[in-house]
Motif scaffolding. Structure first.
Motif, PDB file in Angstrom:
ATOM      1  N   THR A   1      40.463  62.780  45.073  1.00 20.54           N
ATOM      2  CA  THR A   1      41.582  62.977  45.992  1.00 20.54           C
ATOM      3  C   THR A   1      42.728  62.026  45.671  1.00 20.54           C
ATOM      4  N   LYS A   2      43.837  62.259  46.340  1.00 23.05           N
ATOM      5  CA  LYS A   2      44.974  61.348  46.190  1.00 23.05           C
ATOM      6  C   LYS A   2      44.583  59.938  46.593  1.00 23.05           C
ATOM      7  N   ASP A   3      43.693  59.825  47.580  1.00 17.00           N
ATOM      8  CA  ASP A   3      43.258  58.502  48.043  1.00 17.00           C
ATOM      9  C   ASP A   3      42.255  57.852  47.100  1.00 17.00           C
ATOM     10  N   SER A   4      41.468  58.666  46.375  1.00 17.38           N
ATOM     11  CA  SER A   4      40.408  58.085  45.541  1.00 17.38           C
ATOM     12  C   SER A   4      40.813  57.838  44.095  1.00 17.38           C
ATOM     13  N   ILE A   5      41.872  58.474  43.612  1.00 20.18           N
ATOM     14  CA  ILE A   5      42.248  58.300  42.197  1.00 20.18           C
ATOM     15  C   ILE A   5      42.575  56.842  41.856  1.00 20.18           C
ATOM     16  N   PRO A   6      43.172  56.038  42.774  1.00 24.40           N
ATOM     17  CA  PRO A   6      43.417  54.630  42.419  1.00 24.40           C
ATOM     18  C   PRO A   6      42.140  53.858  42.105  1.00 24.40           C
ATOM     19  N   ASN A   7      41.020  54.240  42.726  1.00 21.98           N
ATOM     20  CA  ASN A   7      39.755  53.565  42.430  1.00 21.98           C
ATOM     21  C   ASN A   7      39.411  53.690  40.948  1.00 21.98           C
ATOM     22  N   HIS A   8      39.571  54.874  40.385  1.00 19.77           N
ATOM     23  CA  HIS A   8      39.255  55.098  38.972  1.00 19.77           C
ATOM     24  C   HIS A   8      40.241  54.360  38.057  1.00 19.77           C
ATOM     25  N   ILE A   9      41.513  54.441  38.393  1.00 13.90           N
ATOM     26  CA  ILE A   9      42.539  53.851  37.527  1.00 13.90           C
ATOM     27  C   ILE A   9      42.516  52.333  37.613  1.00 13.90           C
ATOM     28  N   ASN A  10      42.508  51.798  38.824  1.00 14.29           N
ATOM     29  CA  ASN A  10      42.562  50.346  38.992  1.00 14.29           C
ATOM     30  C   ASN A  10      41.269  49.661  38.573  1.00 14.29           C
ATOM     31  N   GLY A  11      40.137  50.360  38.704  1.00 12.24           N
ATOM     32  CA  GLY A  11      38.879  49.761  38.266  1.00 12.24           C
ATOM     33  C   GLY A  11      38.910  49.405  36.797  1.00 12.24           C
ATOM     34  N   ALA A  12      39.330  50.357  35.972  1.00  7.28           N
ATOM     35  CA  ALA A  12      39.407  50.108  34.522  1.00  7.28           C
ATOM     36  C   ALA A  12      40.461  49.056  34.200  1.00  7.28           C
ATOM     37  N   LYS A  13      41.609  49.156  34.861  1.00 12.28           N
ATOM     38  CA  LYS A  13      42.689  48.198  34.606  1.00 12.28           C
ATOM     39  C   LYS A  13      42.287  46.779  35.003  1.00 12.28           C
ATOM     40  N   ASN A  14      41.655  46.644  36.173  1.00 11.91           N
ATOM     41  CA  ASN A  14      41.288  45.314  36.660  1.00 11.91           C
ATOM     42  C   ASN A  14      40.162  44.684  35.852  1.00 11.91           C
ATOM     43  N   ALA A  15      39.333  45.508  35.229  1.00 15.26           N
ATOM     44  CA  ALA A  15      38.307  44.963  34.337  1.00 15.26           C
ATOM     45  C   ALA A  15      38.964  44.221  33.172  1.00 15.26           C
ATOM     46  N   LEU A  16      40.014  44.803  32.618  1.00 15.98           N
ATOM     47  CA  LEU A  16      40.738  44.146  31.521  1.00 15.98           C
ATOM     48  C   LEU A  16      41.476  42.909  32.022  1.00 15.98           C
ATOM     49  N   LEU A  17      42.074  43.010  33.217  1.00 18.33           N
ATOM     50  CA  LEU A  17      42.814  41.868  33.754  1.00 18.33           C
ATOM     51  C   LEU A  17      41.880  40.704  34.090  1.00 18.33           C
ATOM     52  N   ALA A  18      40.665  41.014  34.541  1.00 14.97           N
ATOM     53  CA  ALA A  18      39.691  39.951  34.825  1.00 14.97           C
ATOM     54  C   ALA A  18      39.330  39.212  33.540  1.00 14.97           C
ATOM     55  N   TYR A  19      39.183  39.959  32.441  1.00 19.64           N
ATOM     56  CA  TYR A  19      38.889  39.344  31.150  1.00 19.64           C
ATOM     57  C   TYR A  19      40.051  38.446  30.707  1.00 19.64           C
ATOM     58  N   ILE A  20      41.264  38.938  30.876  1.00 22.62           N
ATOM     59  CA  ILE A  20      42.446  38.152  30.492  1.00 22.62           C
ATOM     60  C   ILE A  20      42.535  36.882  31.325  1.00 22.62           C
ATOM     61  N   HIS A  21      42.295  37.012  32.638  1.00 27.72           N
ATOM     62  CA  HIS A  21      42.396  35.840  33.515  1.00 27.72           C
ATOM     63  C   HIS A  21      41.350  34.790  33.153  1.00 27.72           C
ATOM     64  N   GLU A  22      40.121  35.237  32.850  1.00 34.30           N
ATOM     65  CA  GLU A  22      39.066  34.278  32.549  1.00 34.30           C
ATOM     66  C   GLU A  22      39.243  33.618  31.199  1.00 34.30           C
ATOM     67  N   THR A  23      39.606  34.398  30.186  1.00 32.36           N
ATOM     68  CA  THR A  23      39.615  33.892  28.801  1.00 32.36           C
ATOM     69  C   THR A  23      40.984  33.480  28.296  1.00 32.36           C
ATOM     70  N   GLY A  24      42.036  34.021  28.897  1.00 26.66           N
ATOM     71  CA  GLY A  24      43.377  33.780  28.377  1.00 26.66           C
ATOM     72  C   GLY A  24      43.706  34.644  27.173  1.00 26.66           C
ATOM     73  N   ASN A  25      42.755  35.499  26.748  1.00 31.63           N
ATOM     74  CA  ASN A  25      42.971  36.349  25.580  1.00 31.63           C
ATOM     75  C   ASN A  25      43.610  37.664  25.993  1.00 31.63           C
ATOM     76  N   ALA A  26      44.836  37.867  25.585  1.00 32.19           N
ATOM     77  CA  ALA A  26      45.549  39.097  25.931  1.00 32.19           C
ATOM     78  C   ALA A  26      46.152  39.773  24.715  1.00 32.19           C
TER      79      ALA A  26
END
Length: 499
Positions: free
Chosen positions: A112-137
């Motif tokens: 749904t329109k309400d659930s699509i952000p879960n799929h998109i932001n989940g993948a995006k935030n996984a990468l951002l969590a890695y960047i925040h922890e390691t500094g590797n971007a």
């Protein structure tokens, strides 16, 4: 450092800080989601039939809404597919994610329109969590490949429909489009082998920095690259610096993938499904995954040994314990209600709530009362492979062999090696010993002469690939079941070898 990598660091810090509120207040976060989705869906067909207007607590919900799988909700899904509005969630879904079902053929999961952000932001935030922890971007400045299904969509009931990975492809942020590989045209190729050849042609001379996909299909990509160039992946893509994967346990594939890469590449494990993006690895030194508690999904957890009971215990996040295997049940802003996704998980931490995926409810062997689960056979294989360093595993699955004679039945392990162990008999004995140590029921059946020791059937290289191709499940998001309680998969594999 390029502009994308530079800009990602403050964004990663912002997202990390924002997440701390629900991480520190998990029960409250889940309660807020529960209240919101119940209230919003009260006027739907499902909400009216299950008296959502009277549901105030989780106990009310348990009484009103039984746990169901896809087949249990089929009558509602059929209405959604016909284009009927306000069935499971207000309005109509914006997509239907088509996925393979175990007993019902194709499944169509609403997004749904309400659930699509879960799929998109989940993948995006996984990468951002890695960047925040390691500094590797730096990987954001190179080429990124996501081995996925076709982004071409058909219409079912007037709703765009396709594989989840293809749907998500339409929502890749614009700033990453110029980095994304392969081309849209290549991604639309349905035949996996033809598609793989074209992917290699497009990527072999590019500056690949991130490669993402299900491990066995990534391994096929690597194998073809290595055969074509005679070089390890580290020399083909010298700036390759991040591997993102999900869908299956990485451990059985780790050794061979690392050998193909030629060096250790940092990785991120994710837990995505058509029903939602549930968790991701947020710390490099911890293999467990952070369960996402604020993305529109309300979780319940059923102890695995109660799952098939008529009234199983349904726990909320504040009631779970570390080390217990639970069936994962979700209710969400996609219109899924007390929905069993079929996966089992085990908590490794409750501050914060972190999990490991331990298997599938339907993927177990209990032909003799042993109730062996996927996590156990993978653990036994991992321990045994560690002892036989020269051996190299491609794929395996386990099935019961049931004999009419007492003591003649056994578990058959159908294994494909790229390099078999030097002494298969010793390997088989060690594997059986590991299973006895891991599963006490199995051990009792062996020592009580109800079962023989397990037997390994070595399959020729390419057998699993040929079988998956024969089933129309080669490539993309398709996975080989780690074990089955019947002989269907095993007999299919053996038929391939005898044809």
């Amino acid at each position: 450092m390029g502009v994308k990598a530079w800009l990602s660091k403050p964004l990663a810090a912002y997202v990390h800080k924002k997440q701390q509120h629900w991480i520190q207040h998990p029960v409250e976060a889940q309660k807020a989601i529960f209240d919101k989705i119940i209230r919003k869906a009260a006027g739907t067909k499902f909400g009216r039939e299950h008296h959502f207007d009277k549901i105030k607590t989780h106990a009310d919900f348990v009484k009103a809404v039984p746990v169901r799988d896809y087949e249990g909700l089929a009558s509602y899904f059929e209405l959604v597919q016909q284009g009927v509005k306000d069935v499971l969630w207000p309005g109509k879904p914006i997509y239907l994610a088509k996925t393979s079902g175990t007993t019902s053929g194709a499944k169509y999961i609403p997004i749904t329109k309400d659930s699509i952000p879960n799929h998109i932001n989940g993948a995006k935030n996984a990468l951002l969590a890695y960047i925040h922890e390691t500094g590797n971007a730096g990987f954001l400045d190179g080429k990124l490949i996501f081995l996925s299904g076709s982004p071409e969509l058909e219409e079912v009931g007037g709703i765009p429909t396709g594989r989840l990975s293809g749907i998500v492809n339409h929502h890749v942020p614009g700033y990453l489009r110029t980095n994304q590989m392969p081309s849209y045209e290549t991604n639309c190729i349905e035949d996996w082998e033809v598609k793989l050849d074209q992917i290699i042609e497009e990527t072999i001379d590019e500056n690949m920095t991130l490669i993402s996909g299900i491990p066995p299909w990534v391994q096929m990509y690597f194998d073809k690259l290595i055969r074509q160039t005679g070089k390890p992946i580290k020399d083909i893509f010298p700036n390759y610096s991040l591997f993102v994967y999900g869908g299956v346990n990485f451990e059985p594939y780790r050794k061979r993938l690392r050998e193909s890469m030629g060096r250790c590449i940092p990785s991120i494990e994710t837990f995505p499904a058509s029903e939602g993006f549930f968790a991701y690895q947020n710390e490099q030194q911890d293999k467990s995954l952070l369960l996402l508690l604020d993305t529109g999904i309300f979780y319940e957890f059923i102890p695995v040994d109660e799952y098939f009971n008529e009234n199983p215990t349904r726990l909320t996040i504040g009631e779970v314990q570390i080390g217990v295997n639970y069936a994962l049940i979700i209710s969400s802003n996609a219109g899924l209600w007390a929905y069993s996704i079929g996966d089992t998980i085990r908590f490794t931490s409750i501050k914060p709530y972190k999990i490991l995926v331990s298997g599938r409810i339907k993927h177990f062997i209990s032909a003799f009362g042993e109730h062996v689960i996927g996590e156990e056979v993978e653990q036994a294989m991992d321990r045994t492979m560690a002892k036989y360093q020269s051996a190299e595993l491609i794929e395996f699955t386990v099935a019961p062999y049931v004999s009419q004679d007492q003591g003649q039945s056994y578990h058959e392990w159908l294994v494909e090696f790229s390099r078999p162990p030097h002494d298969l008999g010793d390997f088989e004995k060690d594997l059986n010993m590991q299973m006895q140590q891991i599963n006490t029921y199995y051990n009792d059946l062996i020592t009580g002469n109800v079962l023989q020791n397990l037997k390994i059937s070595v399959l020729p290289m390419g057998t699993f690939r040929s079988y998956m191709k024969s089933q129309g499940k080669l490539g993309g998001q398709n996975k080989v079941p780690r074990l089955s309680n019947d002989r269907q998969l095993a007999d299919g594999l053996l038929a391939i070898t005898s044809s």
